[in-house]
Design an enzyme around this catalytic site. Structure first.
Site, mmCIF file in Angstrom:
data_model
loop_
_atom_site.group_PDB
_atom_site.id
_atom_site.type_symbol
_atom_site.label_atom_id
_atom_site.label_comp_id
_atom_site.label_asym_id
_atom_site.label_seq_id
_atom_site.Cartn_x
_atom_site.Cartn_y
_atom_site.Cartn_z
ATOM 1 N N HIS A 68 24.177 2.632 10.774
ATOM 2 C CA HIS A 68 25.298 3.555 10.925
ATOM 3 C C HIS A 68 26.062 3.251 12.209
ATOM 4 O O HIS A 68 25.475 2.786 13.189
ATOM 5 C CB HIS A 68 24.786 4.997 10.948
ATOM 6 C CG HIS A 68 23.984 5.350 9.748
ATOM 7 N ND1 HIS A 68 24.554 5.754 8.566
ATOM 8 C CD2 HIS A 68 22.645 5.308 9.526
ATOM 9 C CE1 HIS A 68 23.609 5.964 7.672
ATOM 10 N NE2 HIS A 68 22.435 5.708 8.230
ATOM 11 N N ASN B 298 0.834 -1.186 0.000
ATOM 12 C CA ASN B 298 0.000 0.000 0.000
ATOM 13 C C ASN B 298 0.884 1.257 0.000
ATOM 14 O O ASN B 298 2.104 1.175 -0.083
ATOM 15 C CB ASN B 298 -0.942 -0.038 1.213
ATOM 16 C CG ASN B 298 -2.298 0.557 0.902
ATOM 17 O OD1 ASN B 298 -2.383 1.600 0.269
ATOM 18 N ND2 ASN B 298 -3.351 -0.107 1.371
ATOM 19 N N ARG C 173 14.790 -8.180 15.284
ATOM 20 C CA ARG C 173 15.362 -9.530 15.321
ATOM 21 C C ARG C 173 14.497 -10.460 14.481
ATOM 22 O O ARG C 173 13.358 -10.128 14.135
ATOM 23 C CB ARG C 173 15.492 -10.034 16.755
ATOM 24 C CG ARG C 173 14.169 -10.235 17.468
ATOM 25 C CD ARG C 173 14.332 -10.765 18.879
ATOM 26 N NE ARG C 173 14.915 -9.799 19.772
ATOM 27 C CZ ARG C 173 14.237 -8.971 20.548
ATOM 28 N NH1 ARG C 173 12.922 -8.987 20.530
ATOM 29 N NH2 ARG C 173 14.841 -8.115 21.331
ATOM 30 N N ALA D 141 0.578 -3.920 13.426
ATOM 31 C CA ALA D 141 0.792 -2.516 13.070
ATOM 32 C C ALA D 141 1.683 -1.817 14.091
ATOM 33 O O ALA D 141 1.596 -2.059 15.293
ATOM 34 C CB ALA D 141 -0.547 -1.789 12.972
#
Length: 197
Positions: A114, A84, A165, A159
């Site tokens: 990073h 979507n 992990r 959601a």
């Protein structure tokens, strides 16, 4: 090793200042821009733009605009892929989706990370670790998947989850950080869905 080779090996590499990678990202962003500005009714034109961008497309797919990625060639789609609006895939490393993957709005798949220490981070160094998503997976709205994660097959990610992990097969998982809530059972397969009054 080139910076691109370091990236592919999962090592720290210069993502911000390397001319080859900058050029490849600009090419990709131009194609994403064209895709996002093609009329929704021009379905085949839109799909052709992404077929030419992605590393592999195994069958039918739909990605609702807007959609953004970094390189495109590291993205592999199985058959019956649906995403979507507002999907972002930072595909510095491979991002591989199996068959029958359904992604709700506002999700991100981020292979880039990073260094924690500021001096190396400020040099523009980053790393990229692949993401794999199995077959028959539903990713709920606003889910963010982090570098190096594998999500198994027959999985639902709730959601708003942040997946840091691996998630095994045949489970419902949710949360920040995302964790397994329960296995998918025969009762789930038999459940009827009615709105509560």
């Amino acid at each position: 090793m080139t910076e691109k080779e370091k990236c592919a090996a999962g090592e720290l590499y210069d993502a911000n200042y390397n001319p080859q990678l900058l050029e490849e990202r600009n090419r990709c962003k131009d194609i994403c821009f064209a895709y996002n500005n093609t009329k929704p009714s021009e379905l085949e034109e839109k799909k052709e733009l992404l077929r030419g961008l992605f590393g592999r497309v195994d069958g039918d797919f739909t990605i609702q605009a807007p959609f953004w990625c970094d390189y495109g060639y590291n993205i592999e789609l199985g058959d019956h892929f649906y995403a979507n609006h507002n999907l972002v895939i930072l595909d510095c490393a491979k991002v591989v989706f199996g068959d029958n993957v359904f992604i709700a709005p506002g999700c991100g798949f981020h292979t880039a990370g990073h260094p924690i220490d500021a001096p190396r981070r400020n040099q523009g160094l980053e790393y990229a670790w692949p993401i794999h998503v199995g077959n028959d997976v539903w990713i709920g709205a606003g889910v963010q998947v982090c570098p190096g994660v594998t999500i198994g097959s027959d999985v639902v990610i709730g959601a708003g989850s942040v997946v840091v992990r691996d998630i095994p097969d045949h489970v419902v998982a949710a949360g920040n950080p995302c964790r397994v809530l329960h296995p998918i059972t025969e009762a789930d397969r038999q459940r009827t869905y009615r709105m509560k009054k």
